[in-house]
Write a protein that holds these residues in place. Structure first.
Motif, PDB file in Angstrom:
ATOM      1  N   TYR A  28       0.826  -1.199   0.000  1.00 56.92           N
ATOM      2  CA  TYR A  28       0.000   0.000   0.000  1.00 56.92           C
ATOM      3  C   TYR A  28       0.865   1.255   0.000  1.00 56.92           C
ATOM      4  O   TYR A  28       0.588   2.219  -0.670  1.00 56.92           O
ATOM      5  CB  TYR A  28      -0.911  -0.017   1.233  1.00 56.92           C
ATOM      6  N   THR A  34       1.708   6.802  -1.014  1.00 65.34           N
ATOM      7  CA  THR A  34       0.526   5.972  -0.879  1.00 65.34           C
ATOM      8  C   THR A  34      -0.005   5.643  -2.269  1.00 65.34           C
ATOM      9  O   THR A  34      -0.155   6.522  -3.106  1.00 65.34           O
ATOM     10  CB  THR A  34      -0.562   6.715  -0.077  1.00 65.34           C
ATOM     11  N   ALA A  36      -2.828   4.650  -4.869  1.00 63.66           N
ATOM     12  CA  ALA A  36      -4.271   4.853  -4.984  1.00 63.66           C
ATOM     13  C   ALA A  36      -4.943   3.519  -5.271  1.00 63.66           C
ATOM     14  O   ALA A  36      -4.604   2.842  -6.234  1.00 63.66           O
ATOM     15  CB  ALA A  36      -4.573   5.840  -6.101  1.00 63.66           C
ATOM     16  N   ASP A  40      -8.839   1.777  -0.533  1.00 63.74           N
ATOM     17  CA  ASP A  40      -8.527   2.931   0.300  1.00 63.74           C
ATOM     18  C   ASP A  40      -7.957   2.530   1.657  1.00 63.74           C
ATOM     19  O   ASP A  40      -8.178   3.213   2.651  1.00 63.74           O
ATOM     20  CB  ASP A  40      -9.759   3.816   0.482  1.00 63.74           C
TER      21      ASP A  40
END
Length: 162
Positions: A28, A34, A36, A40
């Protein structure tokens, strides 16, 4: 011996990439950035899935996005049986039933075999409707969509020329 070395290298490469993707947070958060994802959340955290959206049940035909696009199904089909013996869709959409049901008839292409010969009944290769036709749900899109169909493109182009 050479094959064993190849297998070992392949296993090491696979293990390494699996560790990157499925590791604690490495799948992740890669290099401090981070990634996408629609989840989430990191893969190591189990998130509560969203509630199932309702199936659109308006019985209104949708505009097709491109030529030859299979039409979407504008109603619920949750309890429809479609197997080798029964096809519930054809109880309304077959050539023999459209007068009573007032549903649109399946395309004449569904009554053709691979060689283009017309058949008395729906072709076996077109019998399982959900191979091509899908229902729609009442949900907010997961991603923004900037798709423009060909009619809009031609309209924009012709107005720019004038």
């Amino acid at each position: 011996m050479r094959n064993n070395t190849r297998v070992l290298l392949l296993l090491l490469a696979t293990s390494f990439s699996a560790g990157i993707v499925f590791g604690e947070d490495s799948g992740y958060n890669e290099g401090g950035q981070t990634l996408a994802t629609l989840r989430d959340a990191p893969i190591s955290i189990e998130v509560t899935p969203p509630k199932m959206s309702r199936v659109e049940n308006s019985d209104l035909k949708r505009k097709r996005a491109y030529p030859m696009q299979p039409p979407t199904i504008p109603h619920k089909i949750d309890s429809y049986q479609v197997d080798l013996k029964v096809n519930k869709c054809l109880s309304c959409h077959s050539r023999k039933r459209i007068e009573d049901s007032q549903a649109p008839m399946v395309s004449v292409t569904h009554y053709m075999d691979r060689e283009g010969n017309f058949l008395a009944d729906v072709s076996p290769r077109r019998y399982f409707c959900q191979q091509c036709h899908v229902t729609q749900i009442e949900a907010k899109p997961l991603l923004a969509n900037d798709f423009v169909d060909i009619d809009e493109l031609l309209s924009i182009e012709s107005s720019a020329e004038h």
